[in-house]
Design a protein around this motif. Structure first.
Motif, PDB file in Angstrom:
ATOM      1  N   GLU A 132      58.498 -17.743   4.356  1.00 17.72           N
ATOM      2  CA  GLU A 132      59.085 -17.330   5.631  1.00 17.72           C
ATOM      3  C   GLU A 132      60.380 -16.557   5.420  1.00 17.72           C
ATOM      4  OE1 GLU A 132      59.366 -20.961   7.820  1.00 17.72           O
ATOM      5  OE2 GLU A 132      57.295 -20.863   8.538  1.00 17.72           O
ATOM      6  N   GLN A 133      61.198 -16.995   4.488  1.00 14.71           N
ATOM      7  CA  GLN A 133      62.449 -16.292   4.192  1.00 14.71           C
ATOM      8  C   GLN A 133      62.168 -14.890   3.660  1.00 14.71           C
ATOM      9  OE1 GLN A 133      64.377 -19.037   1.514  1.00 14.71           O
ATOM     10  NE2 GLN A 133      65.482 -20.069   3.157  1.00 14.71           N
TER      11      GLN A 133
ATOM     12  N   TYR B 248      59.598  -9.231   9.237  1.00 15.18           N
ATOM     13  CA  TYR B 248      58.376  -9.788   9.821  1.00 15.18           C
ATOM     14  C   TYR B 248      58.603 -11.196  10.360  1.00 15.18           C
ATOM     15  CZ  TYR B 248      55.561  -5.934   8.045  1.00 15.18           C
ATOM     16  OH  TYR B 248      55.032  -4.697   7.821  1.00 15.18           O
ATOM     17  N   THR B 249      57.852 -11.540  11.372  1.00 17.14           N
ATOM     18  CA  THR B 249      57.926 -12.872  11.962  1.00 17.14           C
ATOM     19  C   THR B 249      56.767 -13.718  11.456  1.00 17.14           C
ATOM     20  OG1 THR B 249      58.914 -11.973  13.985  1.00 17.14           O
ATOM     21  CG2 THR B 249      57.932 -14.187  14.119  1.00 17.14           C
ATOM     22  N   PRO B 250      57.050 -14.824  10.751  1.00 16.17           N
ATOM     23  CA  PRO B 250      55.967 -15.667  10.229  1.00 16.17           C
ATOM     24  C   PRO B 250      55.385 -16.567  11.308  1.00 16.17           C
ATOM     25  CG  PRO B 250      58.095 -16.564   9.589  1.00 16.17           C
ATOM     26  CD  PRO B 250      58.381 -15.279  10.321  1.00 16.17           C
ATOM     27  N   VAL B 251      54.090 -16.785  11.223  1.00 16.21           N
ATOM     28  CA  VAL B 251      53.398 -17.711  12.123  1.00 16.21           C
ATOM     29  C   VAL B 251      52.781 -18.802  11.243  1.00 16.21           C
ATOM     30  CG1 VAL B 251      51.628 -18.000  13.881  1.00 16.21           C
ATOM     31  CG2 VAL B 251      52.892 -15.839  13.735  1.00 16.21           C
TER      32      VAL B 251
ATOM     33  N   ALA C 207      60.981 -12.727   6.547  1.00 12.19           N
ATOM     34  CA  ALA C 207      62.094 -12.397   7.441  1.00 12.19           C
ATOM     35  C   ALA C 207      62.974 -11.315   6.834  1.00 12.19           C
ATOM     36  CB  ALA C 207      62.914 -13.654   7.736  1.00 12.19           C
TER      37      ALA C 207
ATOM     38  N   ARG D   9      64.376  -5.912  15.670  1.00 11.57           N
ATOM     39  CA  ARG D   9      63.047  -5.935  16.275  1.00 11.57           C
ATOM     40  C   ARG D   9      62.035  -6.308  15.194  1.00 11.57           C
ATOM     41  NH1 ARG D   9      61.429  -3.094  20.925  1.00 11.57           N
ATOM     42  NH2 ARG D   9      59.167  -3.022  21.182  1.00 11.57           N
ATOM     43  N   SER D  10      61.158  -7.236  15.496  1.00  7.27           N
ATOM     44  CA  SER D  10      60.201  -7.707  14.497  1.00  7.27           C
ATOM     45  C   SER D  10      59.255  -6.589  14.074  1.00  7.27           C
ATOM     46  CB  SER D  10      59.387  -8.874  15.054  1.00  7.27           C
ATOM     47  OG  SER D  10      58.379  -9.261  14.149  1.00  7.27           O
TER      48      SER D  10
ATOM     49  N   ARG E  89      70.335  -8.102  16.640  1.00  7.19           N
ATOM     50  CA  ARG E  89      69.022  -8.740  16.550  1.00  7.19           C
ATOM     51  C   ARG E  89      67.965  -7.687  16.245  1.00  7.19           C
ATOM     52  NH1 ARG E  89      69.709 -12.574  21.913  1.00  7.19           N
ATOM     53  NH2 ARG E  89      71.553 -13.688  21.167  1.00  7.19           N
TER      54      ARG E  89
ATOM     55  N   LEU F 194      53.742  -9.678  13.077  1.00 12.19           N
ATOM     56  CA  LEU F 194      53.447 -11.074  12.765  1.00 12.19           C
ATOM     57  C   LEU F 194      52.658 -11.174  11.469  1.00 12.19           C
ATOM     58  CD1 LEU F 194      52.267 -12.316  16.297  1.00 12.19           C
ATOM     59  CD2 LEU F 194      54.578 -12.433  15.321  1.00 12.19           C
TER      60      LEU F 194
END
Length: 369
Positions: free
Chosen positions: A109-110, A117-120, A113, A84-85, A82, A88
């Motif tokens: 978003e893809q 990065y984590t999309p909001v 990722a 680490r981001s 997993r 955001l």
């Protein structure tokens, strides 16, 4: 579903023992074998084992394929894998009832990722939070940047000062669909003018000489560009004068209902072909034609714009001009991350992508040709 809340199905997860998967939650079947994952990813079991155990010697594309196989099969990734981001990134979109917006959101978003990065996702809804309010919430949460999709930047009646203020706060952003020369930022757009020329050219080849355009309000940049492309095509391909071509442009509300209203006006002018500013508007045109007892495409040919996922399954399957969603999303994310990394692209740069005509069942030769 319990009281309106969707309860996710249990997922299997990996144990701490290398190569092993343990069951989690009630009702989960037997643990999948390495061969299941290898078959899904089209790689060897040895490669799957190396990926699951975090060992080197596996190409990045292959590693991603194995991880995607885990996701598809519905299993959690091992804790050791997993990532680490990296931070955001906000994504501000219009309402999601138009299928093209979820398609763009998923593609963005893809792409994010893929860079860690984590999309909001922030969605505007009638009566809900405004774009400015959503931006404020994102900034308060410390996002590293924002992607705007078909936002106020595309509305020439809106004040662009909001974007200058955002830049002054040190928040990088990129804008999709709707170039505005008053905003200093990277833009990503389809070639709206070329899209309409393609559609008119297709109808002209089928023998149509009376072609109309159904689009949204003229204060929006994409609508203006489509109108310009239509006038040019009507003059060069259909032999109309500019004044006559102008009369065949109907600006109305976006959506099915807007297309239905536009169709009434254009059919009254004898149009045998109608080009639309969106697929939803095209469906409204089809509805209006049928209410008049007309058949699509036997009596009226209809061309949409967007080519969202389910459009191929409409009745009839819709001929449309496809937006290159994946390529545009990737370019938007790349431009944004360049800014985030301190290497901004050229000021006021617009990356323009060529659309593609997709011919299906809603267009046909004009009767008598």
């Amino acid at each position: 579903m319990v009281d309106g809340v969707t309860v996710p199905l249990p997922r299997a997860s990996f144990s701490d023992e290398p190569g092993k998967i343990r069951k989690t939650g009630p009702g989960v079947g037997g643990a999948p074998r390495l061969s299941d994952i290898a078959g899904q990813a089209a790689v060897s079991e040895a490669t799957v084992s190396r990926v699951l155990n975090g060992k080197p010697g596996v190409a990045d594309t292959t590693r991603k394929r194995v991880l995607a196989a885990l996701d598809i099969l519905g299993y959690e990734r091992p804790v050791r894998l997993r990532q680490r981001s990296a931070g955001l990134i906000g994504l501000v979109t219009p309402e999601l009832t138009n299928p093209i917006f979820p398609a763009f959101a998923q593609a963005v978003e893809q792409a994010l990722a893929g860079h860690g990065y984590t999309p909001v996702l922030c969605t505007q809804t009638p009566g809900g939070a405004t774009e400015d309010e959503l931006v404020e919430q994102l900034v308060e949460r410390g996002v590293g940047g924002i992607v705007f999709l078909s936002g106020l930047h595309a509305d020439l009646s809106a004040d662009p000062a909001r974007y200058a203020a955002l830049a002054e706060r040190g928040v990088p952003f990129v804008l999709i669909n709707g170039y505005n020369e008053r905003i200093n930022a990277p833009f990503v757009s389809p070639d709206d003018s070329a899209a309409v020329r393609m559609a008119v050219g297709h109808l002209a080849e089928l023998g149509h000489r009376r072609v109309g355009l159904a689009i949204g309000p003229q204060r929006y940049v994409p609508s203006r560009r489509k109108r310009e492309g239509f006038i040019e095509a009507a003059v060069s391909l259909l032999g109309l004068g500019c004044a006559e071509a102008e009369l065949l442009v109907c600006s109305t509300l976006f959506g099915v209902e807007g297309g239905q209203v536009a169709a009434g006006a254009l059919l009254d002018q004898g149009c045998t072909g109608i080009v639309c500013g969106s697929d939803l508007m095209a469906l409204g045109v089809v509805r209006a034609a049928r209410e008049r007892g007309l058949d699509v495409p036997r009596n009226v040919s209809v061309v949409g714009f967007d080519d969202s996922q389910l459009i191929a399954f409409t009745d009839p399957p819709l001929t449309t001009v496809r937006q290159p969603v994946q390529a545009m999303a990737a370019a938007a994310v790349s431009a944004l991350l360049e800014e985030v990394g301190g290497s901004p692209v050229a000021a006021y740069a617009e990356y323009v992508f060529q659309p593609e005509l997709v011919v299906r069942g809603s267009t046909a030769a004009v009767r008598g040709v």
